[in-house]
Design a protein around this motif. Structure first.
Motif, mmCIF file in Angstrom:
data_model
loop_
_atom_site.group_PDB
_atom_site.id
_atom_site.type_symbol
_atom_site.label_atom_id
_atom_site.label_comp_id
_atom_site.label_asym_id
_atom_site.label_seq_id
_atom_site.Cartn_x
_atom_site.Cartn_y
_atom_site.Cartn_z
ATOM 1 N N PHE A 234 0.824 -1.208 0.000
ATOM 2 C CA PHE A 234 0.000 0.000 0.000
ATOM 3 C C PHE A 234 0.860 1.261 0.000
ATOM 4 O O PHE A 234 0.409 2.325 -0.431
ATOM 5 N N LYS B 119 -2.679 1.977 -5.260
ATOM 6 C CA LYS B 119 -3.230 0.950 -4.373
ATOM 7 C C LYS B 119 -3.435 1.515 -2.967
ATOM 8 O O LYS B 119 -4.461 1.245 -2.326
ATOM 9 N N TYR C 283 -6.412 3.880 -2.975
ATOM 10 C CA TYR C 283 -7.665 3.112 -3.004
ATOM 11 C C TYR C 283 -7.965 2.517 -1.623
ATOM 12 O O TYR C 283 -9.104 2.558 -1.148
ATOM 13 N N MET C 284 -6.946 1.948 -0.981
ATOM 14 C CA MET C 284 -7.159 1.313 0.320
ATOM 15 C C MET C 284 -7.709 2.291 1.338
ATOM 16 O O MET C 284 -8.663 1.988 2.056
#
Length: 199
Positions: A55, A61, A64-65
């Motif tokens: 992450f 990524k 988004y997390m």
């Protein structure tokens, strides 16, 4: 015999936090017992060639997390605070979790997760650890002393080695008695149903 699952979780993991908030009620609905098994995901990441969480490595990524965490926390009705740094150093917290009796481990772990991801506190801080132990009702000095013993340090290494042997590569991971792995907070229901024989 009551079906059971092993709940492998990392105390610095965002999605382990969400799973910890959800798993007890879901398991109770289905009559499934849950064994809480903390481990050190960083050790497994290093074996995979990462020096931090993906992450942090992959910007999109990570973005988004955190947005996904906002949605999930809103759904669960809990606040979200990003701890700094992320991921946190979870070594002391994981050792303390293993030093506690099995029946105190879930309450301690949830208290650690909430301090970290709802309040933004550092889970390497002994005061945060102490607050979480107090919430379990277990004797604080006993837990803190046990967490420093070679026995508990070795137990955490063994648990992490066992997670790696099972093929765990991320957290949370649910392992059913037949060895099936389910990775992620969004696989809890499927994992618990599988343990009941509903495949």
């Amino acid at each position: 015999m009551q079906p059971s699952v092993d709940f492998w979780y990392e105390l610095a993991s965002t999605y382990s936090f969400l799973a910890a908030e959800r798993i007890e009620a879901l398991a109770e609905e289905r009559g499934v017992a849950v064994r809480w098994r903390p481990f050190l995901l960083g050790v497994i990441f290093k074996a995979q060639g990462y020096d931090t969480t993906p992450f942090n490595i992959i910007e999109a990524k990570g973005r988004y997390m955190w947005r996904d965490m906002e949605r999930w926390c809103d759904r669960l009705g809990v606040p979200l605070a990003r701890p700094e740094p992320f991921p946190q150093n979870s070594l002391l917290a994981a050792r303390t979790a293993l030093a506690l009796p099995d029946d105190a481990r879930p309450e301690f772990s949830k208290a650690i997760f909430r301090a970290e991801f709802c309040e933004g506190r550092s889970i390497s801080d002994p005061a945060v650890i102490a607050d979480a132990v107090r919430q379990t009702g277990f004797e604080l000095e006993t837990a803190v002393a046990a967490a420093q013993t070679d026995l508990v340090k070795h137990a955490l290494r063994k648990e992490t080695d066992e997670a790696q042997r099972l093929g765990v590569f991320g957290a949370p991971t649910i392992v059913t008695p037949d060895g099936e792995l389910f990775w992620g907070n969004d696989r809890l229901e499927e994992a618990l149903d599988w343990a009941r024989g509903r495949k």
